[in-house]
Motif scaffolding. Structure first.
Motif, short mmCIF file in Angstrom:
data_model
loop_
_atom_site.label_atom_id
_atom_site.label_comp_id
_atom_site.label_asym_id
_atom_site.label_seq_id
_atom_site.Cartn_x
_atom_site.Cartn_y
_atom_site.Cartn_z
N LYS A 202 15.03 -12.25 8.83
CA LYS A 202 16.34 -11.80 8.37
C LYS A 202 16.63 -10.38 8.83
O LYS A 202 17.76 -10.04 9.18
N ILE A 203 15.59 -9.53 8.82
CA ILE A 203 15.78 -8.14 9.23
C ILE A 203 15.96 -8.05 10.74
O ILE A 203 16.78 -7.26 11.24
N TYR A 204 15.21 -8.88 11.47
CA TYR A 204 15.27 -8.87 12.93
C TYR A 204 15.55 -10.29 13.42
O TYR A 204 14.63 -11.03 13.78
N ALA B 224 8.95 -0.82 10.32
CA ALA B 224 8.93 -1.72 11.46
C ALA B 224 9.98 -1.29 12.48
O ALA B 224 10.85 -0.46 12.21
N MET B 225 9.89 -1.86 13.68
CA MET B 225 10.87 -1.63 14.74
C MET B 225 10.76 -2.73 15.77
O MET B 225 9.72 -3.39 15.90
N ARG B 226 11.84 -2.96 16.48
CA ARG B 226 11.80 -3.85 17.65
C ARG B 226 11.13 -3.09 18.79
O ARG B 226 11.29 -1.87 18.95
N ILE B 227 10.39 -3.82 19.59
CA ILE B 227 9.73 -3.21 20.76
C ILE B 227 10.67 -3.28 21.94
O ILE B 227 11.18 -4.35 22.26
N GLY C 211 9.73 -16.25 7.18
CA GLY C 211 9.83 -14.86 7.61
C GLY C 211 8.65 -14.00 7.20
O GLY C 211 8.58 -12.83 7.57
N ASN C 212 7.69 -14.57 6.47
CA ASN C 212 6.52 -13.82 6.03
C ASN C 212 5.37 -14.03 7.00
O ASN C 212 5.36 -14.97 7.79
N GLU C 213 4.37 -13.16 6.91
CA GLU C 213 3.20 -13.30 7.77
C GLU C 213 2.32 -14.44 7.27
O GLU C 213 2.36 -14.81 6.09
#
Length: 246
Positions: free
Chosen positions: A145-147, A243-246, A106-108
């Motif tokens: 996990k967040i998205y 952050a946000m979903r697009i 889940g990390n970059e």
């Protein structure tokens, strides 16, 4: 996004400006704009430099060279959206998008920066990257996990900057909105994130719908002698990942 022509992609609140996607022909101008209007105000860099006191000529030269290299490393590889002043054609602002891969945890991953490549010469810029890496790692954000089902790619807003001559025209918000619209056209990119210290950048990010997913008070960091690393940073002392979903 490096081979297309510059085209207006989003209407500006200001009738004097246009929003375009950079075709990379003005990279040198973009770097100069960032050196004059962004890096000198960056909270952590500014605090670290002030803590060092007066630099020697060679130390100042190293710092300036590193600053240019840092900005070039972003401009050269990012998708860049520009705000242009119509009458003068000057670069009035810019937002920089990095398309990155989310690792299985889940990390970059796969992030390039001059520090990791051993290219920096100044103690200030080396410390900046070192502390920034420690802070972001300590946030331990897992985008999966967040998205849930967000896919393998996400976009990070690396920098947003507005020329001092063009501020108070709503350009930062217009640049963010243009970035979201552009990202919607990119396959497999469903998340836009960013890390901010500036309260102004946070407010703009909130306006497009970004939510806080992690915070860190940079005033809590201590050096090897137990002294605060970052001083006189309020109200920009809370590094915030949004952050946000697009």
């Amino acid at each position: 996004m490096s081979d297309h022509e510059e085209i207006e992609i989003y209407p500006c609140k200001s009738p004097d400006h246009a929003i375009i996607v950079s075709d990379k022909t003005r990279n040198d101008e973009i770097v100069e704009m960032l050196l004059e209007n962004f890096i000198c105000d960056e909270t952590m860099l500014k605090s670290l430099k002030e803590s060092e006191g007066k630099l020697s000529p060679s130390e100042e030269a190293d710092y300036q060279a590193d600053s240019r290299l840092m900005m070039m490393s972003v401009v050269d590889v990012a998708t860049v959206i520009l705000a242009i002043h119509k009458e003068t054609n000057r670069i009035s602002g810019a937002i920089f998008l990095m398309i990155r891969e989310i690792a299985d945890d889940g990390n970059e991953k796969g992030i390039y920066n001059p520090y990791s490549q051993g290219l920096l010469r100044s103690k200030i810029t080396k410390d900046f990257y070192n502390y920034a890496d420690k802070i972001v790692s300590s946030m331990n954000v897992n985008l999966n996990k967040i998205y849930p089902n967000c896919g393998k790619l996400y976009a990070e807003v690396e920098i947003v900057a507005v020329n001092r001559l063009d501020r108070n025209n709503g350009l930062a918000l217009d640049l963010y909105k243009a970035a979201v619209e552009l990202l919607k056209t990119m396959q497999d990119v469903s998340i836009i994130s960013g890390v901010y210290t500036s309260v102004y950048s946070k407010k703009v990010a909130e306006k497009i719908g970004k939510k806080v997913i992690a915070r860190f008070d940079i005033k809590t960091l201590k050096d090897e002698n137990g002294r605060p690393v970052f001083q006189d940073t309020e109200p920009h002392n809370i590094m915030t990942m949004m952050a946000m979903r697009i």
